[in-house]
Design a protein around this motif. Sequence first.
Motif, mmCIF file in Angstrom:
data_model
loop_
_atom_site.group_PDB
_atom_site.id
_atom_site.type_symbol
_atom_site.label_atom_id
_atom_site.label_comp_id
_atom_site.label_asym_id
_atom_site.label_seq_id
_atom_site.Cartn_x
_atom_site.Cartn_y
_atom_site.Cartn_z
ATOM 1 N N ASN A 50 0.849 -1.190 0.000
ATOM 2 C CA ASN A 50 0.000 0.000 0.000
ATOM 3 C C ASN A 50 0.887 1.245 0.000
ATOM 4 O O ASN A 50 1.918 1.272 -0.644
ATOM 5 C CB ASN A 50 -0.937 -0.028 1.211
ATOM 6 N N ASP A 51 0.472 2.258 0.733
ATOM 7 C CA ASP A 51 1.291 3.454 0.895
ATOM 8 C C ASP A 51 2.252 3.249 2.055
ATOM 9 O O ASP A 51 2.042 2.397 2.924
ATOM 10 C CB ASP A 51 0.378 4.651 1.173
ATOM 11 N N SER A 54 1.063 2.924 5.953
ATOM 12 C CA SER A 54 -0.388 2.777 5.823
ATOM 13 C C SER A 54 -0.984 1.843 6.871
ATOM 14 O O SER A 54 -2.204 1.723 6.963
ATOM 15 C CB SER A 54 -0.748 2.270 4.421
ATOM 16 N N SER A 167 3.926 9.069 10.820
ATOM 17 C CA SER A 167 3.961 8.749 9.395
ATOM 18 C C SER A 167 5.005 9.589 8.657
ATOM 19 O O SER A 167 5.632 9.116 7.703
ATOM 20 C CB SER A 167 2.578 8.935 8.761
ATOM 21 N N ASP A 480 -3.326 9.508 0.891
ATOM 22 C CA ASP A 480 -1.907 9.535 1.251
ATOM 23 C C ASP A 480 -1.520 10.888 1.834
ATOM 24 O O ASP A 480 -0.735 10.975 2.786
ATOM 25 C CB ASP A 480 -1.036 9.270 0.019
ATOM 26 N N ARG A 484 -1.491 10.710 5.817
ATOM 27 C CA ARG A 484 -0.150 10.204 6.112
ATOM 28 C C ARG A 484 0.975 11.180 5.779
ATOM 29 O O ARG A 484 2.094 10.973 6.210
ATOM 30 C CB ARG A 484 0.070 8.862 5.394
#
Length: 514
Positions: A50-51, A54, A167, A480, A484
């Motif tokens: 994923n990111d 995440s 993050s 995103d 994050r």
Amino acid sequence: MAENDRARRDLGRADGADFDIAIIGGGINGTGLARDAAGRGLKVLLVEMNDLASGTSSASSKLIHGGLRYLEHGAFRLVREALNEREVLLDIAPHVVRPMRFVLPPAPDMRAPLILRFGLFLYDWLGARKNLPASRTIDLTHNVVGQPLKRSFRYGFEYSDCWVDDSRLVVLNARDAADRGASIRTRTRCVRAERKERWELVLHDHGRRDVATARVLVNAAGPWIGEVAENVLRQKLAAGVRLIKGSHIVVRKLFDHDSGYILQAPDKRVVFALPFAEDFTLIGTTDENFVGDLNSPAPGPEEILYLCDVANRYFRQTLTPDELVWSYAGVRPLYDDGKGKPEDVTRDYHLELDARRHEAPLLTIYGGKITTYRRLAEAAMDKLRHYLPGRPSWTSHEKLPGGEFASANVKEVLAEMRTRWPFLTEPMARRILRAYGLRAERFLGDAQSLEQLGPVLTGDLTAAEVRYLVESEWAESAGDILWRRGKFGLTATPEERAGIDRLIATLRHPPAKG
């Protein structure tokens, strides 16, 4: 060029298809290890399905701390290591890690005040403080930190720890790893890993299939380490993993100062109440055994009520579950040490090395705290030293991107930013400094007005900042960026989110010129 495109191109080169180390997982443990290994001159591949951040790494309590409550469990080594790392991280990342004072009010039928004071004395002593003030007793009746508390709390204890944008810390480690030559590939799933004299990895990346080889493979998939072992490596974990969920709630701010609170609960756990994103208060965490979908952990109604109840024991303002602005949960993949209660399971990391004759080694990472991620990476490299000869450890004294200033000089750096870019309001300048540090210049550039940074998309987020995040920080969706790369998601409207997605799509896939 987008980072994923460059990484794919590297894999296509004859000399780029063979990596020294491949890492599955783009959380704090994976990116921290990628940075460490790349800085030792090794060829590194990191894949994240994923990111970045995440999963659990963006769902922490946002603290760099020793863990005051771990002293009760006799985890002195863990606390000492974490407190030492607190000083290191404050030094190498002064933009995303900042000092915070915490207030601990003694409460009836809880730990005795003398026990609390002794614990804080021990905490100070283990920490070998260099930059943070010592603990002390404070009069809550004549101090701003006492104003939001109930009148029955007459005095309290105050001590130091640090706050972190979790993050952002992950992304900065990935950015530094990439700057040192690592291939960081987000939205890339490792679907199969064949173990021979070297690992052969089959990757699915944005609808494309790639193959890469590596001398060493690291399973740093966080709570997904079991799934990776079973479905990708096709073998069982060598040791048991205990999945523990920690939940948090966010409400409109309960106090108007920069200190946090550590609140004792009747069940002997502790709950933090922290200033969050300027206008909010973050409250957490819980400890619950987790069973369910790892892709969508969420606080249960009983956890939300628990956190509200603990807060209501201390604060004058009464909280109810319907006042929540946001809530989130993260799942910790802890090493199963056989302890019964979730809160008693060790938070220490455990590294399991599977070394077989004539076959490439596998390292699996269990547990860990965001505070000790850098030491975990050093320990992992030490564990792999027979397979990955390289330079000695180096990350304790090298700044993370944007952090090339002293933690004591944050106010001066902020003032310099506002002098160079006078159109920045103080809250906007402070947010940008805390996210990017000196790298803010890369998107602020020579702008003389806010208009020169492009449209404002939500809050004070400009198109220039979004462009930077897409081109340099692997952002591929509004989520995103909103959750994050910042916390704009707390106030962004659906229309603003859609506008950010449209801009990202244009940046990633510009229309053909006619």
